[in-house]
Enzyme design. Structure first.
Site, short mmCIF file in Angstrom:
data_model
loop_
_atom_site.label_atom_id
_atom_site.label_comp_id
_atom_site.label_asym_id
_atom_site.label_seq_id
_atom_site.Cartn_x
_atom_site.Cartn_y
_atom_site.Cartn_z
N GLU A 180 -49.88 -31.54 -29.85
CA GLU A 180 -48.77 -31.37 -28.92
C GLU A 180 -47.42 -31.39 -29.63
OE1 GLU A 180 -51.35 -33.34 -28.43
OE2 GLU A 180 -52.23 -32.86 -26.48
N PHE A 214 -57.64 -43.96 -16.74
CA PHE A 214 -57.92 -43.26 -17.99
C PHE A 214 -56.79 -42.27 -18.30
CE2 PHE A 214 -59.92 -39.64 -20.28
CZ PHE A 214 -60.12 -40.31 -21.48
N GLN A 215 -56.24 -42.38 -19.47
CA GLN A 215 -55.14 -41.53 -19.93
C GLN A 215 -53.90 -41.61 -19.05
OE1 GLN A 215 -56.83 -37.61 -20.85
NE2 GLN A 215 -57.26 -38.35 -22.92
N LYS A 246 -52.32 -35.02 -10.81
CA LYS A 246 -53.37 -34.02 -10.67
C LYS A 246 -53.56 -33.60 -9.21
CE LYS A 246 -57.83 -32.96 -12.73
NZ LYS A 246 -58.97 -33.48 -13.50
N MET A 266 -36.28 -35.87 -51.05
CA MET A 266 -35.00 -36.42 -50.61
C MET A 266 -35.00 -37.95 -50.73
SD MET A 266 -32.05 -35.81 -49.67
CE MET A 266 -31.66 -34.26 -48.87
C1 LIG Z 1 -40.99 -37.89 -39.47
C2 LIG Z 1 -40.14 -38.31 -40.61
N1 LIG Z 1 -40.54 -39.31 -41.42
C3 LIG Z 1 -39.79 -39.69 -42.48
C4 LIG Z 1 -38.60 -39.07 -42.74
C5 LIG Z 1 -37.74 -39.50 -43.92
N2 LIG Z 1 -37.59 -38.43 -44.88
C6 LIG Z 1 -36.52 -37.61 -44.91
S1 LIG Z 1 -36.62 -36.44 -46.07
C7 LIG Z 1 -38.10 -37.00 -46.61
C8 LIG Z 1 -38.81 -36.34 -47.75
C9 LIG Z 1 -39.29 -35.00 -47.40
O1 LIG Z 1 -40.16 -34.58 -48.42
P1 LIG Z 1 -40.62 -33.08 -48.51
O2 LIG Z 1 -41.10 -32.62 -47.21
O3 LIG Z 1 -41.55 -32.93 -49.65
O4 LIG Z 1 -39.26 -32.33 -48.79
P2 LIG Z 1 -38.35 -32.40 -50.11
O5 LIG Z 1 -37.26 -33.41 -49.85
O6 LIG Z 1 -39.22 -32.79 -51.25
O7 LIG Z 1 -37.80 -31.04 -50.22
C10 LIG Z 1 -38.51 -38.11 -45.86
C11 LIG Z 1 -39.73 -38.87 -46.09
C12 LIG Z 1 -38.21 -38.05 -41.85
N3 LIG Z 1 -37.06 -37.41 -41.97
N4 LIG Z 1 -39.01 -37.68 -40.82
#
Ligand SMILES: Cc1ncc(C[n+]2csc(CCOP(=O)(O)OP(=O)(O)O)c2C)c(N)n1
Ligand SMILES: [Mg+2]
Lengths: 200, 579
Positions: B69, B131-132, B181, B494
């Site tokens: 979803e 349920f659900q 429902k 990042m």
């Molecule tokens: C759902 C979620 N969990 C954690 C984060 C924290 N976060 C921001 S950027 C990042 C790294 C992203 O890594 P990647 O997808 O490999 O992209 P890159 O920065 O390496 O280009 C994380 C863990 C987030 N923004 N969203």
């Protein structure tokens, strides 16, 4: 649409409008005129929870405008924060109008009920005297207990509480703050205007 | 009292001829009347009657079966942002509905119009921990513009009319409609009247002409005026009026990540990106302008950095549709409430033709510095290691800036937004406010389905891709022509960058030992290629973009490259670091 909160910000210049408002926390009463829909209470309280603002009391009731409900919310906060909250409240789809008031801008009351045993009433004249002195009244006198009612400011209902305490208060409750503004017309007038416009 | 009567009270509706049908059939009829041609979702017990009704209308409503979803709702978001229509999303009760929440929150903070329809247990079971069963209304309330639970078939027309109206009008946002429902099964006399107003709701504040006049005066007398624009320009379809405004006044304009593509990249007055990883000049000169004109943007902290050091010298004009945004973060000297299109149209009549050549030159000088310190190496690296920037540069060359860019969240997002070229509006789709990893791939699918005539490139990281990677199956099933570009640095890049800069290179849980993405893509029957060396890059990108259909391209980029410039947290915009 333009409430007092917008004007506050408008009339003052950018550099000092934030200084202009007291940054100390103080007592505010927030009111909102709303549709009467399930879930709106939750929607409104979320606005406070999200900012970790404690709602000291919250009362919902009818308003002077037919079919329109009214929230009265008591908080202790900074004016800046209250302005932001009021805007978020007014932004909710089912809210027609919201505004806030400082302590001196409203006439406010709370209602308190005190339950004590009938015995402590009959054992001497003190309780009756106290009730009279505090401008309170007996709401009911039953075989085993009496209920005293007092409306007033927080400090007044508290003072009565303190005096009755030695006689044994078996139950105490105080309502949320209700308040009306000291303006000639409250925001109800604005609400009526909105409704009139919507009707055409 | 949330009954049909109560809703009727607050909407204006005239009686129409009725036809007897079930709630589920009525719901589908309403989707048709609201011009819904596509919906994204996932079936389950509590929404089965609606799916059954959809079965008879497959020719007019294409239901896209996602694999989760969250995937479905990000697709609906991508769809909505690519073509401007309301995104429609369907899910069952309980876990189906809770899986939508991330996307709803994302749509709320990025003002994306969505109608999410969730099934609910029969009304007689409400509150029994059936349920659900899950309190979808309660859970979604903090992240929706409006939500409503329908427990009787009769309530469906008015609730749905209100849902579509609220989702798309004013400042758009997500709406959740939870339908028990029994309400889906219930028969009633159906008639539909779209909603056009609600007495308690002001979609667009009335334009205050006095404020527009004040704003024009301030702008006409400014020496170093500076425009910041956000998604409000796109949502109001005000791109043309916006361009007229800056061209007439000669004011340099910088964009927030949500405003990106509202003005073409090559426009001489487009000075670049604001914010934490934005361009040098746009950040630095924020603190040197004398009049700051914000158009349809909300001064997010990623844009402003430390507010105590933000544009204190400037008079601020704020064109904004949402009164709650005025003075929220940056106090406005002149707030101009209203829809950006209307406000700009009025403003354009009053501003004087002007140019600010010297001031504009300041931005160009900053660009030169940024080019030397950052951009040149990013776009034309001397090192053997591939950079994200050069990949984007080649994409620009191949598409000419005609494509829709969809990004996930992380370094690749910042690099893609910084360096992508745009010639058309509604061409940048990213999770700006919530920063939702996992957004990119499904949003890319939604965008490709919503704007089939456009080339849609979803740029994703190796981390974020794996959050919704199952949607590769949706690509295969729908034949969506989305191009998936994986910029693989084998890191949560990042976060690693922050660890390097602020946590003494303690790379705690950011290195990714990845699967063979080539095999994965092949397993989903998507044509795929992988580039590890520069000499193969250009050709691979050409093949990637020119291929008629979806394509998965993986480029191995520098593991420990950083995104600069950077306004580190706590600093002011003028303290932007180039290295
Ligand atoms: C759902 C979620 N969990 C954690 C984060 C924290 N976060 C921001 S950027 C990042 C790294 C992203 O890594 P990647 O997808 O490999 O992209 P890159 O920065 O390496 O280009 C994380 C863990 C987030 N923004 N969203
Ligand atoms: Mg990565």
């Amino acid at each position: 649409m333009y409430s007092r909160w917008l004007q506050v910000a408008r009339e003052s210049q950018k550099s000092d409008w934030s200084d202009l408002m007291e940054s100390e926390k103080q007592e505010f009463t927030i009111t909102a005129y709303t549709e009467n829909h399930v879930g709106l209470l939750h929607r409104i309280t979320i606005i406070f929870t999200k900012r970790k603002i404690n709602i000291e009391s919250l009362t919902t009731s009818e308003s002077e405008v037919e079919g329109i409900h009214r929230f009265t919310i008591a908080v202790t906060e900074t004016e800046q924060q209250v302005i932001k909250v009021v805007k978020q409240i007014e932004k909710q789809v089912e809210v027609l109008k919201s505004d806030y008031y400082k302590k001196k801008e409203v006439v406010q009351q709370e209602l308190a009920l005190y339950k004590i045993s009938t015995e402590s009433l009959t054992s001497g004249l003190d309780v009756e005297r106290i009730v009279r002195e505090h401008n309170a009244r007996f709401l009911t006198i039953e075989k085993h207990f009496v209920v005293i009612e007092k409306s007033g400011f927080r400090r007044e209902t508290k003072a009565l509480f303190d005096e009755l305490k030695p006689y044994g208060i078996s139950e105490f409750v105080r309502s949320g703050r209700i308040a009306v503004s000291r303006e000639r017309d409250g925001i109800g007038k604005d609400v009526e205007k909105i409704l009139a416009e919507a009707a055409v | 009292m949330a009954t049909a009567e109560a809703i009727e009270e607050s909407t204006k509706s005239k009686p129409k001829p009725t036809k007897r049908m079930t709630g589920a059939e009525a719901l589908v009829q309403i989707l048709l009347q609201e011009n819904v041609d596509m919906a994204f979702g996932y079936p389950g017990g509590a929404i089965m009657p609606v799916y059954d009704a959809l079965y008879d209308h497959q020719d007019s409503i294409h239901h896209v079966l996602a694999r989760h979803e969250q995937g479905a709702i990000h697709m609906a978001q991508g769809y909505a942002r690519a073509n401007g229509k309301v995104g429609v999303c369907l899910a069952t009760s309980g876990p189906g509905a809770t899986n939508l929440i991330t996307g709803i929150a994302d749509a709320q903070i990025d003002s994306t119009p969505l109608v999410c329809i969730t099934g609910q247990v029969p009304s007689a079971l409400l509150g029994s921990d059936a349920f659900q069963e899950c309190d979808v209304l309660g859970i979604s309330m903090p992240v929706t513009k409006w939500n409503f639970q329908i427990t009787k078939a009769e309530e469906i027309p008015q609730a749905l009319a209100k849902a579509f109206y609220l989702a798309r009008s004013g400042r758009p946002g997500p709406v959740v409609i939870d339908i028990t429902k029994d309400a889906q099964f219930g028969e009633f006399d159906f008639a539909y009247e779209p909603c056009t107003s609600l007495r308690s709701y002001v979609p667009k504040p009335k334009l205050d002409h006095a404020k527009v006049k004040e704003a024009a005066e301030l702008i006409n007398n400014a020496e170093r005026p500076y425009v910041l624009f956000g998604q409000g320009v796109i949502l109001a379809n005000a791109e043309k009026e916006f361009k007229q405004f800056i061209e007439k006044t000669g004011i340099p304009a910088a964009w927030t990540i949500m405003g990106l593509s509202a003005l073409e990249t090559d426009h001489p007055l487009n000075v670049g990106m604001l914010g934490m990883h934005g361009n040098y000049g746009p950040n630095l000169l924020t603190n040197e302008c004398d009049v700051l004109i914000a158009v349809g943007m909300r001064f997010d902290d990623r844009v402003t950095g430390n507010l105590d050091k933000y544009a204190k010298q400037a008079k601020v004009v704020h064109l904004e549709i949402d009164p709650a945004e005025i003075d929220k973060n940056v106090p406005a000297d002149i707030p101009v409430l209203g829809d950006a299109k209307e406000s700009l149209t009025e403003l354009n009549k009053l501003v004087k033709p002007n140019s600010h050549e010297e001031w504009l030159q300041r931005f160009r000088d900053c660009d030169q510095q940024e080019w030397e310190k950052v951009i040149e190496e990013e776009l034309h690296p001397k090192s053997d290691v591939l950079s994200m920037g050069e990949v984007i540069r080649i994409i620009n060359d191949v598409t000419g800036g005609d494509h829709i860019l969809v990004t996930d969240v992380g370094q690749h997002q910042m690099v893609a937004c910084r360096y992508s070229k745009f010639t058309k509006s509604k061409s940048n789709i990213t999770s700006g406010g919530l920063g939702t990893m996992g957004f990119g791939l499904p949003a890319g699918i939604g965008a490709a389905l919503g704007a089939p005539e456009r080339t849609v490139i979803a740029v994703v990281g190796d981390g974020g891709l794996q959050m919704t990677i199952q949607e590769l199956a949706t690509i295969y099933q729908t034949k969506a022509k989305v191009k998936v570009l994986l910029l693989n640095n084998e890191f949560l890049g990042m976060v690693r960058q922050w660890q390097q800069l602020f946590f003494e290179k303690r790379y705690s849980s950011t290195e990714l030992i990845n699967p063979d993405f080539q095999q994965v893509a092949k397993g989903f029957y998507i044509p795929t290629a992988k580039v590890t060396e520069r000499k193969n890059l250009e050709k691979a990108i050409e093949e990637f973009i020119n291929y008629d259909g979806s394509y998965f391209l993986e480029v191995m980029v520098g593991k420990e490259n950083n995104v600069f410039p950077m306004v580190t947290s706590g600093s002011g915009v003028a303290e932007i670091r180039l290295e």
